[in-house]
Design an enzyme around this catalytic site. Structure first.
Site, PDB file in Angstrom:
ATOM      1  N   HIS A  96       0.849  -1.188   0.000  1.00 24.46           N
ATOM      2  CA  HIS A  96       0.000   0.000   0.000  1.00 24.46           C
ATOM      3  C   HIS A  96       0.885   1.239   0.000  1.00 24.46           C
ATOM      4  O   HIS A  96       1.841   1.329   0.781  1.00 24.46           O
ATOM      5  CB  HIS A  96      -0.912   0.036   1.235  1.00 24.46           C
ATOM      6  CG  HIS A  96      -1.600   1.364   1.422  1.00 24.46           C
ATOM      7  ND1 HIS A  96      -1.297   2.229   2.448  1.00 24.46           N
ATOM      8  CD2 HIS A  96      -2.573   1.976   0.687  1.00 24.46           C
ATOM      9  CE1 HIS A  96      -2.040   3.305   2.342  1.00 24.46           C
ATOM     10  NE2 HIS A  96      -2.824   3.189   1.289  1.00 24.46           N
ATOM     11  N   SER A  97       0.613   2.185  -0.888  1.00 24.03           N
ATOM     12  CA  SER A  97       1.292   3.468  -0.922  1.00 24.03           C
ATOM     13  C   SER A  97       2.811   3.268  -1.040  1.00 24.03           C
ATOM     14  O   SER A  97       3.276   2.650  -1.999  1.00 24.03           O
ATOM     15  CB  SER A  97       0.898   4.283   0.314  1.00 24.03           C
ATOM     16  OG  SER A  97       1.281   5.633   0.178  1.00 24.03           O
ATOM     17  N   MET A  98       3.594   3.755  -0.079  1.00 31.11           N
ATOM     18  CA  MET A  98       5.043   3.548  -0.135  1.00 31.11           C
ATOM     19  C   MET A  98       5.386   2.071  -0.269  1.00 31.11           C
ATOM     20  O   MET A  98       6.300   1.689  -1.013  1.00 31.11           O
ATOM     21  CB  MET A  98       5.713   4.126   1.108  1.00 31.11           C
ATOM     22  CG  MET A  98       7.223   3.916   1.166  1.00 31.11           C
ATOM     23  SD  MET A  98       7.933   4.362   2.773  1.00 31.11           S
ATOM     24  CE  MET A  98       7.381   2.970   3.779  1.00 31.11           C
TER      25      MET A  98
END
Length: 287
Positions: free
Chosen positions: A99-101
């Site tokens: 998720h994300s980073m």
């Protein structure tokens, strides 16, 4: 099933994790976003009980050790760390769920070490954040200035958790339940209340970012099956058409969009888990 707390020795750094599901299940390593932690995936874990799901606190986050003072938090080092985590688990290959980073790191690992990645599930990111080459000097100056100001800076102490929970709800449009999951694993008790567990160096501005052309070069190398999940509307720092153009570069990709915010996997775990389950069920044997 209640997730089990485990610890891994990763090149001398203690990496804490939560492990859920049967040992014989499909091996999935979950990588969370910036300043989040393993609790980011707890709502999904309840919806995906058949997976051998390992949700790590990346170094500098949650209950994991901080990197040594002489080791900076960089994208190339994060790729190396992820592969070392897979080694520490004794896995030859696995599915990466990010998720994300964490999704940015996972997608880079899939490109750099394709033999270790069976498939990729990328939520709210694909490849790292990019920046024009003309911003290079500005970013280097901002990073160096921030590093020089960091030494001796005192961590904020909260008398209770209400203020940080409200802040996460506001910044990320999170539900209170989702924000509390992240905050409770992200703080430690100190004199006078609570303070952050995360390494203050994670707040430093990124010194160098790849250009969009460089990100594209990496994405072109990903050959495993990929499920990309985006919340809609798009985030300001990962806008359209850029984010859809990145998906189009993948050799074997599926894209799903869901109404929601950046932490859609926490606030809408049932819908996200259904997409992931369909994707994993369709993986070819021996993929």
């Amino acid at each position: 099933m209640t997730p089990r707390a485990i610890e891994l020795d990763v090149d001398g750094v203690t990496v804490a994790a939560l492990r859920n599901g049967p040992a014989g299940g499909l091996k999935v390593l979950a990588l969370h976003g910036w300043l989040d932690n393993a609790a980011s995936f707890l709502p999904l874990a309840t919806q995906l009980p058949a997976l051998d799901l390992v949700m790590v606190d990346l170094p500098g986050h949650g209950f994991s050790s901080h990197l040594p003072p002489t080791t900076p938090y960089t994208t190339p080092h994060a790729i190396v760390q992820t592969l070392a985590i897979i080694d520490a688990l004794g896995w030859e290959r696995c599915v990466l769920l990010g998720h994300s980073m964490g999704a940015a790191i996972a997608s880079l690992v899939a490109a750099v070490a394709p033999e270790r990645v069976q498939a990729l599930v990328s939520i709210e990111a694909l490849g790292g954040l990019s920046a024009p080459a003309a911003e290079t000097l500005q970013r280097l100056r901002a990073h160096v200035d921030a590093v020089r100001k960091l030494e001796g800076k005192q961590l904020r102490v909260f008398p209770d958790l209400s203020a940080p929970v409200r802040a996460r709800m506001m910044v990320n449009q999170l539900s209170e339940a989702s924000a509390r999951l992240l905050i409770e694993r992200g703080v430690k008790q100190v004199d006078g209340g609570w303070s952050w567990r995360s390494d203050p160096r994670l707040m430093l501005p990124t010194a160098v970012r790849m250009t969009e052309e460089q990100v594209g070069n990496v994405l072109d190398a990903i050959r495993c099956p990929v499920q990309v999940i985006y919340a809609t509307p798009a985030q300001a720092y990962f806008p359209e058409p850029e984010r859809s153009q990145r998906v189009a570069r993948l050799a074997d990709a599926r894209l799903a969009t869901l109404p929601g915010h950046h932490h859609v996997h926490m606030d809408e775990p049932g819908a996200v888990a259904a997409i992931i389950s369909r994707f994993l069920a369709g993986l070819p044997d021996g993929s």
